[in-house]
Scaffold this active site. Structure first.
Site, PDB file in Angstrom:
ATOM      1  N   LYS A 183      31.902  29.941  29.309  1.00  0.00           N
ATOM      2  CA  LYS A 183      31.565  29.974  30.896  1.00  0.00           C
ATOM      3  C   LYS A 183      30.991  30.569  31.470  1.00  0.00           C
ATOM      4  O   LYS A 183      31.007  31.781  31.515  1.00  0.00           O
ATOM      5  CB  LYS A 183      33.197  29.519  31.731  1.00  0.00           C
ATOM      6  CG  LYS A 183      33.080  29.454  33.225  1.00  0.00           C
ATOM      7  CD  LYS A 183      33.698  29.687  33.721  1.00  0.00           C
ATOM      8  CE  LYS A 183      33.504  30.766  35.292  1.00  0.00           C
ATOM      9  NZ  LYS A 183      31.908  31.096  35.539  1.00  0.00           N
ATOM     10  N   GLU A 259      33.712  44.029  30.555  1.00  0.00           N
ATOM     11  CA  GLU A 259      32.215  44.977  30.976  1.00  0.00           C
ATOM     12  C   GLU A 259      32.477  44.846  32.722  1.00  0.00           C
ATOM     13  O   GLU A 259      31.391  43.804  32.761  1.00  0.00           O
ATOM     14  CB  GLU A 259      31.142  44.316  30.700  1.00  0.00           C
ATOM     15  CG  GLU A 259      30.870  44.883  29.144  1.00  0.00           C
ATOM     16  CD  GLU A 259      31.168  45.978  28.639  1.00  0.00           C
ATOM     17  OE1 GLU A 259      30.845  47.217  29.160  1.00  0.00           O
ATOM     18  OE2 GLU A 259      31.685  45.864  27.581  1.00  0.00           O
ATOM     19  N   CYS A 293      24.046  45.602  35.485  1.00  0.00           N
ATOM     20  CA  CYS A 293      25.501  46.712  35.563  1.00  0.00           C
ATOM     21  C   CYS A 293      25.096  48.095  35.838  1.00  0.00           C
ATOM     22  O   CYS A 293      26.070  48.694  36.444  1.00  0.00           O
ATOM     23  CB  CYS A 293      25.990  45.978  34.805  1.00  0.00           C
ATOM     24  SG  CYS A 293      25.675  46.070  33.078  1.00  0.00           S
TER      25      CYS A 293
HETATM   26  P1  NAD Z   1      31.690  38.063  39.017  1.00  0.00           P
HETATM   27  O1  NAD Z   1      32.465  38.572  38.784  1.00  0.00           O
HETATM   28  O2  NAD Z   1      31.515  37.359  40.633  1.00  0.00           O
HETATM   29  O3  NAD Z   1      31.651  36.961  38.377  1.00  0.00           O
HETATM   30  C1  NAD Z   1      31.494  36.705  36.782  1.00  0.00           C
HETATM   31  C2  NAD Z   1      31.887  35.903  36.310  1.00  0.00           C
HETATM   32  O4  NAD Z   1      33.622  35.989  36.319  1.00  0.00           O
HETATM   33  C3  NAD Z   1      31.410  34.288  36.378  1.00  0.00           C
HETATM   34  O5  NAD Z   1      31.135  33.678  35.767  1.00  0.00           O
HETATM   35  C4  NAD Z   1      32.326  33.798  37.761  1.00  0.00           C
HETATM   36  O6  NAD Z   1      32.436  32.910  37.373  1.00  0.00           O
HETATM   37  C5  NAD Z   1      33.479  35.159  36.508  1.00  0.00           C
HETATM   38  N1  NAD Z   1      34.804  34.601  37.208  1.00  0.00           N
HETATM   39  C6  NAD Z   1      35.113  34.934  39.097  1.00  0.00           C
HETATM   40  N2  NAD Z   1      36.517  35.653  38.868  1.00  0.00           N
HETATM   41  C7  NAD Z   1      36.974  34.800  38.291  1.00  0.00           C
HETATM   42  C8  NAD Z   1      37.945  34.840  37.336  1.00  0.00           C
HETATM   43  N3  NAD Z   1      39.419  35.398  38.800  1.00  0.00           N
HETATM   44  N4  NAD Z   1      38.709  34.549  36.361  1.00  0.00           N
HETATM   45  C9  NAD Z   1      38.028  33.694  35.313  1.00  0.00           C
HETATM   46  N5  NAD Z   1      36.378  33.739  35.758  1.00  0.00           N
HETATM   47  C10 NAD Z   1      36.448  34.692  37.259  1.00  0.00           C
HETATM   48  O7  NAD Z   1      30.025  38.526  38.703  1.00  0.00           O
HETATM   49  P2  NAD Z   1      28.647  38.659  39.343  1.00  0.00           P
HETATM   50  O8  NAD Z   1      28.094  38.342  40.632  1.00  0.00           O
HETATM   51  O9  NAD Z   1      28.771  36.929  38.462  1.00  0.00           O
HETATM   52  O10 NAD Z   1      28.167  39.376  38.285  1.00  0.00           O
HETATM   53  C11 NAD Z   1      27.583  40.843  38.871  1.00  0.00           C
HETATM   54  C12 NAD Z   1      28.935  42.073  38.682  1.00  0.00           C
HETATM   55  O11 NAD Z   1      28.622  41.821  37.239  1.00  0.00           O
HETATM   56  C13 NAD Z   1      28.502  43.236  39.127  1.00  0.00           C
HETATM   57  O12 NAD Z   1      29.538  43.492  39.530  1.00  0.00           O
HETATM   58  C14 NAD Z   1      27.460  43.438  37.643  1.00  0.00           C
HETATM   59  O13 NAD Z   1      28.006  45.328  37.360  1.00  0.00           O
HETATM   60  C15 NAD Z   1      28.132  42.952  36.754  1.00  0.00           C
HETATM   61  N6  NAD Z   1      28.289  43.340  35.034  1.00  0.00           N
HETATM   62  C16 NAD Z   1      28.647  44.363  34.889  1.00  0.00           C
HETATM   63  C17 NAD Z   1      28.085  44.110  32.586  1.00  0.00           C
HETATM   64  C18 NAD Z   1      28.555  44.871  32.395  1.00  0.00           C
HETATM   65  O14 NAD Z   1      28.009  45.474  31.157  1.00  0.00           O
HETATM   66  N7  NAD Z   1      28.899  46.359  32.788  1.00  0.00           N
HETATM   67  C19 NAD Z   1      27.251  43.722  32.771  1.00  0.00           C
HETATM   68  C20 NAD Z   1      26.026  43.153  33.662  1.00  0.00           C
HETATM   69  C21 NAD Z   1      26.996  42.186  35.694  1.00  0.00           C
END
Ligand code: NAD
Length: 487
Positions: A183, A259, A293
């Site tokens: 997803k 992550e 991130c």
């Molecule tokens: P987000 O957590 O809002 O969403 C990420 C994904 O998770 C999306 O596909 C979203 O639809 C899904 N999602 C949200 N809530 C969920 C739930 N309860 N159950 C299952 N899926 C769910 O994050 P974002 O705004 O898309 O991305 C930014 C974040 O991602 C930042 O915090 C960033 O640091 C992190 N990030 C981390 C890494 C890493 O390698 N550590 C890499 C890239 C981004």
């Protein structure tokens, strides 16, 4: 050949990719182009039935193709053909991605997409090289650790580097013999579908990659709680990671890789090469406009060199030009949405209200699109939100120190421990401090990943559990069985 394109000319694959086809679906979530704010499509939301269908398709594809049991080199060959096709189709893939995301088309073709293809090949190579082990026992027994694929992996990815994040999940899971239900973020849904189509064209058995579109609450929960999903691999915010753990605990028990977010410090000592440090630091906070991130969002600098370093960084920040992601000359990214840009601005404003000062930036940029000016903030209270919260924008804070201990104490974040940067010419200090920094990655005299995919990435503290990239990512996609045979 120019990579620039007309954003109104694209046909989008709107639906869910299950098995060998796109199931068309009604869009629900309105999507706006970050570069000019124009509404351009609606993202469908897969309900539990669609997710169920994708999981069942994946399970049956594993059975009929025997993907986990074929000669490992066959998996390697298919994945390498897929990587070749991704490179060949880079321009098309880049258009889909540049339209909906914050990634400039030139960076996509020469960076994200080229590197993703390379990473898929990197993971493919493990298929026939990394395996089970014979272990020492007394000579009356034979001990083995057998490894096996999990089955169907549920992968959930964020919007900030959609193709790269999909490759980090799909590459190791498939190389290790699993099928995947992926997803992508509801804000950047389309490139993952095209990736799946290319995999099929490369000869991957249908049903091993399924892409369901949707949000976290409906589609995400349906994936993480599905009994047919054997393992969850997630990249996104710490808040969503925590909600996923809760849902998995509520619906059963399964392994997960998380992550999550970061608030990474960059420590600069007076003996550092300041020009080199300024270039690395600016690059790290302006790359994808800080929506990374590992963005190095907290500059922690030895007091005696703060003035020249700030001058060098602000000079570089002022050159950022807001061009739409579909312009081949674009380098500086817009913010993903108007809402996220407002959040960035409210954190900056609250920090100014608490005594902070913007040395440059601190405002949305003029014009269409959700661009935010590169921002450097100083004189901030340690408890200000700009210091404590993951902003996910082009905002760098400055704090100063006099001793190593003070530097380490400022670097230590109570919640996050994803990455850290260290700039010094003193080798023994570099090693001493690297040992003590609470971060999953430490970069010394540079900041950011190289193309050495063998280095895993992942966080300490609430920045995550487990690793992406490296040997660890492949291993995390296989479970192990201990076997002891009496001879
Ligand atoms: P987000 O957590 O809002 O969403 C990420 C994904 O998770 C999306 O596909 C979203 O639809 C899904 N999602 C949200 N809530 C969920 C739930 N309860 N159950 C299952 N899926 C769910 O994050 P974002 O705004 O898309 O991305 C930014 C974040 O991602 C930042 O915090 C960033 O640091 C992190 N990030 C981390 C890494 C890493 O390698 N550590 C890499 C890239 C981004």
């Amino acid at each position: 050949m120019t990579l620039s394109f007309d954003p109104d000319s694209l046909t989008l694959p709107i639906g869910h990719f299950v098995g060998d086809r796109l199931l068309s679906a009604q869009g629900v979530i309105p999507l706006y182009r970050p570069s000019d704010g124009k509404a351009y499509a609606d993202c469908p939301v897969a309900d539990a039935d669609i997710v169920d269908r994708a999981v069942e398709t994946a399970r049956s594809a594993l059975k009929t193709s025997n993907w986990g049991g074929v000669r490992p080199r066959e998996r390697l060959n298919v994945l390498c053909r897929w990587a070749d096709l991704i490179e060949k189709e880079a321009a098309t893939l880049a258009c889909l991605e540049a339209l909906s995301s914050t990634r400039p088309v030139g960076h996509l073709v020469h960076g994200d997409i080229a590197v993703s293809a390379e990473q898929i090949r990197f993971f493919a190579e493990f298929a026939d090289k990394e395996g089970s082990d014979l272990v020492p026992t007394d000579d009356g027994d034979l001990g083995m650790i057998l490894t096996e694929p999990y089955g169907v992996v549920g992968a959930i990815t964020p919007w900030n580097f959609p193709i790269s994040m999909a490759a980090w999940k799909l590459g190791p899971a498939l190389a290790a013999g699993n099928a995947v239900v992926l997803k992508p973020s509801e804000m950047t849904p389309f490139s993952a579908i095209y990736l799946a189509e290319l995999a099929l064209r490369a000869g991957l058995p249908a049903g091993l990659i399924n892409v369901v579109l949707g949000d976290g609450v409906v589609t995400g929960n349906a994936i993480t709680g599905h009994p047919g999903i054997a393992k969850v691999s997630f990249t996104g915010s710490t808040r969503a990671g925590s909600a996923i753990m809760e849902n998995i605990a509520r619906t059963g028990v399964k392994p997960m890789t998380l992550e999550l977010g970061g608030k990474s410090p960059q420590l600069v000592f007076a003996d550092a090469d300041l020009d080199k440090a300024a270039a690395a630091i600016t690059g790290s906070i302006l790359g994808n406009a800080g929506q990374a991130c590992v963005a190095g969002s907290r500059l922690i600098v030895e007091e005696s060199v703060v003035a020249p370093l700030i001058k060098a960084i602000t000079g570089r920040m002022k050159t950022a030009a807001p061009l739409p992601t579909w312009n081949a000359a674009a380098h500086y990214s817009p913010i993903i949405s108007d809402k996220q840009r407002q959040r960035i601005h409210s954190i900056v404003s609250a920090t100014v209200a608490a005594g902070g000062e913007c040395l440059t930036g601190g405002t949305p940029m003029d014009g269409t699109g959700y661009f935010y000016a590169p921002t450097l903030m100083t004189a901030v209270d340690e408890r200000s939100p700009a210091i404590t919260e993951e902003i996910f924008g082009p905002v760098l804070t400055v704090q100063t120190f006099r001793t190593d201990e003070e530097a380490l104490s400022l670097a230590d974040h109570p919640t996050y421990g994803l990455a850290a940067g260290l700039f010094t010419r003193n080798l023994s200090r570099a090693i001493r401090l690297t040992r003590r920094l609470q971060a999953g990655t430490v970069w010394v005299n540079r900041y950011g990943r190289s193309r050495d995919h063998i280095l895993p990435t992942g966080g300490y503290k609430q920045s995550g559990i487990g690793k992406d990239l490296g040997r660890e990512a492949f291993r995390a996609n296989r479970k192990s069985k201990s076997v002891l045979i009496s001879l």
